[in-house]
Design a protein around this motif. Structure first.
Motif, short mmCIF file in Angstrom:
data_model
loop_
_atom_site.label_atom_id
_atom_site.label_comp_id
_atom_site.label_asym_id
_atom_site.label_seq_id
_atom_site.Cartn_x
_atom_site.Cartn_y
_atom_site.Cartn_z
N ARG A 33 0.84 -1.21 0.00
CA ARG A 33 0.00 0.00 0.00
C ARG A 33 0.87 1.26 0.00
O ARG A 33 0.62 2.20 -0.75
N GLU A 34 1.90 1.26 0.83
CA GLU A 34 2.81 2.41 0.89
C GLU A 34 3.46 2.67 -0.47
O GLU A 34 3.51 3.80 -0.95
N ARG A 35 3.96 1.61 -1.10
CA ARG A 35 4.58 1.74 -2.42
C ARG A 35 3.60 2.27 -3.45
O ARG A 35 3.91 3.17 -4.24
N ALA A 36 2.40 1.68 -3.49
CA ALA A 36 1.40 2.05 -4.49
C ALA A 36 0.96 3.50 -4.33
O ALA A 36 0.84 4.24 -5.32
N LEU A 37 0.72 3.92 -3.09
CA LEU A 37 0.24 5.29 -2.88
C LEU A 37 1.35 6.32 -3.03
O LEU A 37 1.09 7.47 -3.40
N ALA A 38 2.59 5.92 -2.80
CA ALA A 38 3.72 6.83 -3.07
C ALA A 38 3.84 7.07 -4.57
O ALA A 38 4.13 8.18 -5.02
N ARG A 39 3.59 6.03 -5.34
CA ARG A 39 3.66 6.12 -6.81
C ARG A 39 2.49 6.92 -7.36
O ARG A 39 2.62 7.69 -8.29
N ASP A 40 1.29 6.71 -6.78
CA ASP A 40 0.07 7.35 -7.29
C ASP A 40 -0.88 7.66 -6.14
O ASP A 40 -1.74 6.85 -5.80
#
Length: 157
Positions: free
Chosen positions: A118-125
């Protein structure tokens, strides 16, 4: 022809792995993010992998315009050129069968702990945040249902 199908939940590292493999191999790289037909489109995109992307005569896909929320231009792929397809929903019985008809296939499923993903995905978008739960439910159905196949490599990052 070799087809590498990379599947996994959002934020698990599929795009990174796909890009690195494409750089190393020179294979064509296809991102399901380019043609999911909206936030409810994981299952539809899975079907498109088998029927469009891996079509033996005219491989390609219709790009999706996320801003206009409508289909956009067609992207043609090179027939008989090795390919990497990455995205949630890339590995299904149908996509694996379609890839096998073209030559050899390698399937990979990536995973990571949900908080990390979740952290990776929301940092990206960051705009993905309101859709996280809806998308996660589609992923859960994909990985639990008939579309889930045994993969050659199941990796945790």
């Amino acid at each position: 022809m070799i087809t590498i199908l990379i599947d996994g939940a959002s934020g698990s590292g599929k795009t990174t792995l796909g890009r690195e493999l494409a750089e190393l191999t020179g294979f064509q790289l296809v991102h399901l993010d380019d043609f999911y037909p909206g936030w409810a489109g994981l299952a539809a995109a899975s079907t498109m992998v088998a029927t469009d992307v891996l079509d033996p005569v005219r491989p390609g896909f219709t790009r999706y315009d996320w801003v206009g929320q409508k289909p956009a231009d067609r992207v043609e792929l090179h027939p008989r050129r090795s390919l990497i397809v990455e995205g949630a929903g890339a590995v299904t019985r149908a996509s694996k069968a379609a890839a096998l008809r073209l030559g050899s296939v390698i399937t990979v499923r990536l995973n990571a702990p949900e908080p990390m993903r979740r952290e990776r995905a929301l940092a990206r978008d960051p705009a993905y945040a309101p859709w996280w739960d809806m998308w996660a439910e589609q992923e859960r159905i994909h990985f639990a249902g008939d579309g889930d196949v045994e993969v050659d490599h199941d990796l945790w990052l």
